[in-house]
Design a protein around this motif. Structure first.
Motif, PDB file in Angstrom:
ATOM      1  N   GLU A   1       0.836  -1.196   0.000  1.00 21.43           N
ATOM      2  CA  GLU A   1       0.000   0.000   0.000  1.00 21.43           C
ATOM      3  C   GLU A   1       0.878   1.256   0.000  1.00 21.43           C
ATOM      4  O   GLU A   1       1.944   1.280   0.622  1.00 21.43           O
ATOM      5  N   VAL A   2       0.414   2.287  -0.696  1.00 20.61           N
ATOM      6  CA  VAL A   2       1.144   3.558  -0.689  1.00 20.61           C
ATOM      7  C   VAL A   2       1.079   4.154   0.714  1.00 20.61           C
ATOM      8  O   VAL A   2      -0.015   4.352   1.250  1.00 20.61           O
ATOM      9  N   PRO A   3       2.204   4.426   1.356  1.00 23.31           N
ATOM     10  CA  PRO A   3       2.201   4.907   2.745  1.00 23.31           C
ATOM     11  C   PRO A   3       1.650   6.318   2.878  1.00 23.31           C
ATOM     12  O   PRO A   3       1.904   7.178   2.027  1.00 23.31           O
ATOM     13  N   THR A   4       0.909   6.552   3.940  1.00 23.75           N
ATOM     14  CA  THR A   4       0.355   7.884   4.217  1.00 23.75           C
ATOM     15  C   THR A   4       1.015   8.543   5.417  1.00 23.75           C
ATOM     16  O   THR A   4       0.825   9.731   5.649  1.00 23.75           O
ATOM     17  N   THR A   5       1.769   7.775   6.200  1.00 25.14           N
ATOM     18  CA  THR A   5       2.523   8.310   7.350  1.00 25.14           C
ATOM     19  C   THR A   5       3.964   7.820   7.235  1.00 25.14           C
ATOM     20  O   THR A   5       4.258   6.847   6.519  1.00 25.14           O
ATOM     21  N   TRP A   6       4.854   8.468   7.963  1.00 24.92           N
ATOM     22  CA  TRP A   6       6.252   8.039   7.927  1.00 24.92           C
ATOM     23  C   TRP A   6       6.437   6.680   8.591  1.00 24.92           C
ATOM     24  O   TRP A   6       7.342   5.915   8.215  1.00 24.92           O
ATOM     25  N   GLU A   7       5.600   6.362   9.573  1.00 22.83           N
ATOM     26  CA  GLU A   7       5.657   5.023  10.156  1.00 22.83           C
ATOM     27  C   GLU A   7       5.314   3.978   9.101  1.00 22.83           C
ATOM     28  O   GLU A   7       5.983   2.938   8.991  1.00 22.83           O
ATOM     29  N   GLU A   8       4.256   4.231   8.325  1.00 22.92           N
ATOM     30  CA  GLU A   8       3.885   3.315   7.251  1.00 22.92           C
ATOM     31  C   GLU A   8       4.969   3.257   6.180  1.00 22.92           C
ATOM     32  O   GLU A   8       5.180   2.204   5.549  1.00 22.92           O
ATOM     33  N   TYR A   9       5.650   4.353   5.967  1.00 23.78           N
ATOM     34  CA  TYR A   9       6.713   4.404   4.969  1.00 23.78           C
ATOM     35  C   TYR A   9       7.844   3.451   5.337  1.00 23.78           C
ATOM     36  O   TYR A   9       8.339   2.688   4.488  1.00 23.78           O
ATOM     37  N   VAL A  10       8.262   3.478   6.592  1.00 20.31           N
ATOM     38  CA  VAL A  10       9.314   2.568   7.055  1.00 20.31           C
ATOM     39  C   VAL A  10       8.863   1.119   6.888  1.00 20.31           C
ATOM     40  O   VAL A  10       9.631   0.263   6.412  1.00 20.31           O
ATOM     41  N   GLN A  11       7.617   0.843   7.265  1.00 17.26           N
ATOM     42  CA  GLN A  11       7.106  -0.523   7.138  1.00 17.26           C
ATOM     43  C   GLN A  11       7.027  -0.952   5.676  1.00 17.26           C
ATOM     44  O   GLN A  11       7.321  -2.108   5.344  1.00 17.26           O
ATOM     45  N   ALA A  12       6.648  -0.023   4.796  1.00 14.36           N
ATOM     46  CA  ALA A  12       6.630  -0.339   3.371  1.00 14.36           C
ATOM     47  C   ALA A  12       8.024  -0.695   2.886  1.00 14.36           C
ATOM     48  O   ALA A  12       8.203  -1.602   2.051  1.00 14.36           O
ATOM     49  N   GLY A  13       9.035  -0.002   3.399  1.00 11.76           N
ATOM     50  CA  GLY A  13      10.417  -0.318   3.054  1.00 11.76           C
ATOM     51  C   GLY A  13      10.803  -1.716   3.505  1.00 11.76           C
ATOM     52  O   GLY A  13      11.494  -2.455   2.785  1.00 11.76           O
ATOM     53  N   ARG A  14      10.366  -2.078   4.697  1.00 12.04           N
ATOM     54  CA  ARG A  14      10.651  -3.425   5.210  1.00 12.04           C
ATOM     55  C   ARG A  14       9.959  -4.494   4.364  1.00 12.04           C
ATOM     56  O   ARG A  14      10.557  -5.521   4.026  1.00 12.04           O
ATOM     57  N   ASP A  15       8.697  -4.236   4.035  1.00 15.79           N
ATOM     58  CA  ASP A  15       7.945  -5.203   3.232  1.00 15.79           C
ATOM     59  C   ASP A  15       8.558  -5.351   1.849  1.00 15.79           C
ATOM     60  O   ASP A  15       8.619  -6.469   1.296  1.00 15.79           O
ATOM     61  N   LEU A  16       9.006  -4.244   1.287  1.00 15.86           N
ATOM     62  CA  LEU A  16       9.609  -4.278  -0.038  1.00 15.86           C
ATOM     63  C   LEU A  16      10.923  -5.051  -0.013  1.00 15.86           C
ATOM     64  O   LEU A  16      11.204  -5.862  -0.903  1.00 15.86           O
ATOM     65  N   LYS A  17      11.724  -4.831   1.019  1.00 17.07           N
ATOM     66  CA  LYS A  17      12.992  -5.542   1.138  1.00 17.07           C
ATOM     67  C   LYS A  17      12.771  -7.040   1.294  1.00 17.07           C
ATOM     68  O   LYS A  17      13.508  -7.863   0.717  1.00 17.07           O
ATOM     69  N   ALA A  18      11.743  -7.404   2.071  1.00 14.63           N
ATOM     70  CA  ALA A  18      11.446  -8.822   2.264  1.00 14.63           C
ATOM     71  C   ALA A  18      11.009  -9.474   0.948  1.00 14.63           C
ATOM     72  O   ALA A  18      11.320 -10.643   0.684  1.00 14.63           O
ATOM     73  N   ALA A  19      10.288  -8.702   0.120  1.00 11.50           N
ATOM     74  CA  ALA A  19       9.795  -9.244  -1.148  1.00 11.50           C
ATOM     75  C   ALA A  19      10.881  -9.277  -2.211  1.00 11.50           C
ATOM     76  O   ALA A  19      10.938 -10.221  -3.026  1.00 11.50           O
ATOM     77  N   ASN A  20      11.750  -8.247  -2.216  1.00 14.17           N
ATOM     78  CA  ASN A  20      12.817  -8.173  -3.220  1.00 14.17           C
ATOM     79  C   ASN A  20      13.953  -7.329  -2.644  1.00 14.17           C
ATOM     80  O   ASN A  20      13.875  -6.094  -2.660  1.00 14.17           O
ATOM     81  N   PRO A  21      15.004  -7.958  -2.142  1.00  5.30           N
ATOM     82  CA  PRO A  21      16.101  -7.211  -1.499  1.00  5.30           C
ATOM     83  C   PRO A  21      16.879  -6.305  -2.435  1.00  5.30           C
ATOM     84  O   PRO A  21      17.700  -5.508  -1.969  1.00  5.30           O
TER      85      PRO A  21
END
Length: 454
Positions: free
Chosen positions: A185-205
């Motif tokens: 999901e497109v992040p709307t807060t900086w907390e969500e942004y960090v989590q999106a980064g983690r999810d993206l790294k887990a899916a494709n480092p």
């Protein structure tokens, strides 16, 4: 491109007396002497303000105004003005290369043009050195024609030293294909942004949520500004350096997490290596100013149709947007016709016809009327048919008026770049970098003879 580089002076942050207090305390000048030199009498080269704005400086006479600027298409704007205003003719000179660097010496020598386009963050140094005309007598009621943050770039307490031209509100450019492929999901807060980064790294480092570019301090400043911070404030009649203030430290914590968890690609911005990473799809988002999308389109043609723009992620409990600053038009201390000069740059930067020339020239306007311009709000094929400037126009009205420019802006920014290079190499943390630049900035201000809050 939407060319805007600047930092802002928050008018609400200090009064005119506070601005001149460091000079008063450090040099022993009386407040009356300083106030007179900056606002009324021609002391040390400051332009003498007329007795009134009713035309006492020769408004009834035909005059010629010299104007230096760099926005593409200004020649056409000047031609329209000259056709409709025979009594106030404008001669335009296109600034290129290092022309901007010549302005201080030209003003000091008395040979500068009447009007100059310059970055907003350069204003404090010019004001302290008596190089600009106080435009206050000519701009009554004009503030409402501009966004609050852009008007803050030219306002010092009750004094106004320029007319805003363009600005750089922020938005989040993101790869729609990458987010869709990995179900993020497109992040709307900086907390969500960090989590999106983690999810993206887990899916494709091999794909990073963003890049960390030590050489591009604007990416840092815009986020501190969004968080209602600044590098400078005025406290108890002294300059207060806040490079490592609480708002900056919150940004440091955010970026330290992104860096420590290897969620960002470390690469210097504007380099061939940077654009190669962008074109290869290893950088999923770029949070930057309204002038950047055109540069992205020009430099990453192969990714056309795979980008969109969303609001910059929010800090907890806030609904603010970031800002990179912009350029302004000033009247130099050399001008014998400040009233007519202001009449011209007011038309250029706030009238519908004048603003259209600016938009056609590729800048994001500071004037409120420009935010709803049909020319500005056009769909972009590169961004999947989205009208991306709707995002930036909304952001422009949510930028906090908390940023205050200081006399050592360039030195402070260059020091940040150096320290961020050390952060990238793992030598120090972001917090330590801010502490180092804080100390350096205080030392530089004290070396200038200015009073600094303890």
């Amino acid at each position: 491109a939407f060319a805007a580089t600047a930092l802002s002076v928050g008018a609400s942050q200090y009064g005119f007396g506070l601005f001149i207090a460091p000079l008063e305390n450090s040099f022993g000048w009386s407040r009356a002497e300083i106030s007179a030199s900056l606002s009324f009498a021609a002391v040390g080269g400051v332009s003498e303000a007329p007795a009134s704005a009713s035309g006492d400086d020769g408004a009834a006479e035909d005059v010629t105004i010299e104007f230096w600027g760099w926005v593409p298409g200004l020649e056409d704007a000047v031609a329209e003005w000259n056709e409709n205003n025979p009594a106030i003719q404008v001669e335009f000179f296109r600034m290129t290369g290092d022309d901007g660097d010549k302005i201080p010496a030209a003003i000091d020598a008395g040979t500068a043009p009447d009007v100059v386009q310059m970055s907003a963050h350069s204003l404090p140094g010019h004001i302290i050195n008596n190089r600009l005309t106080d435009l206050t007598p000519y701009v009554d009621g004009l503030a409402e024609d501009f966004t609050a943050s852009s008007w803050g770039t030219v306002s010092f307490g009750d004094a106004v030293y320029g007319i805003p031209q363009d600005s750089g509100p922020t938005g989040l450019m993101y790869r729609t294909d990458i987010f869709e492929e990995y179900g993020i999901e497109v992040p709307t807060t900086w907390e969500e942004y960090v989590q999106a980064g983690r999810d993206l790294k887990a899916a494709n480092p091999d794909i990073y949520i963003a890049q960390f570019s030590p050489n591009e301090a604007g990416l840092w400043m815009e986020t501190v500004w969004q968080n209602e911070g600044s590098f400078f404030q005025i406290e108890d009649d002294a300059w207060d350096v806040t490079v490592n203030g609480p708002e900056s430290l919150e940004v440091a914590e955010l970026w330290q997490t992104l860096l420590d968890e290897d969620l960002v690609k470390v690469v210097e911005m504007w380099t061939p290596e940077y654009w190669a990473e962008v074109n290869a799809g290893t950088i999923a988002t770029i949070n930057y100013a309204a002038w950047f999308p055109v540069l992205l389109e020009e430099s990453a043609e192969s990714t056309s149709g795979n980008w969109a723009v969303a609001d910059t992620p929010l800090f907890s409990g806030k609904n603010t947007a970031g800002e990179s600053g912009g350029s302004v038009n000033v009247v130099t201390a050399n001008s014998d016709h400040p009233e007519q000069a202001v009449e011209f740059i007011t038309w250029l930067n706030s009238s519908e016809s004048g603003v259209e020339y600016l938009i056609d020239g590729g800048v994001f306007p500071s004037a409120v009327t420009g935010l709803s311009s049909e020319s500005l709000l056009q769909p972009s094929e590169f961004y999947g048919g989205q009208v991306i400037n709707e995002v930036f126009a909304d952001a422009a009205e949510r930028v906090p008026g908390t940023w205050t420019a200081g006399p050592t802006h360039d030195l402070t920014v260059n020091a940040l770049k150096d320290e961020f290079g050390r952060v990238a190499n793992g030598e120090i943390t972001f917090e330590e970098a801010l502490d180092n630049v804080q100390d350096m900035t205080v030392e530089e201000l004290e070396a200038m003879g200015l009073n600094v809050a303890s």
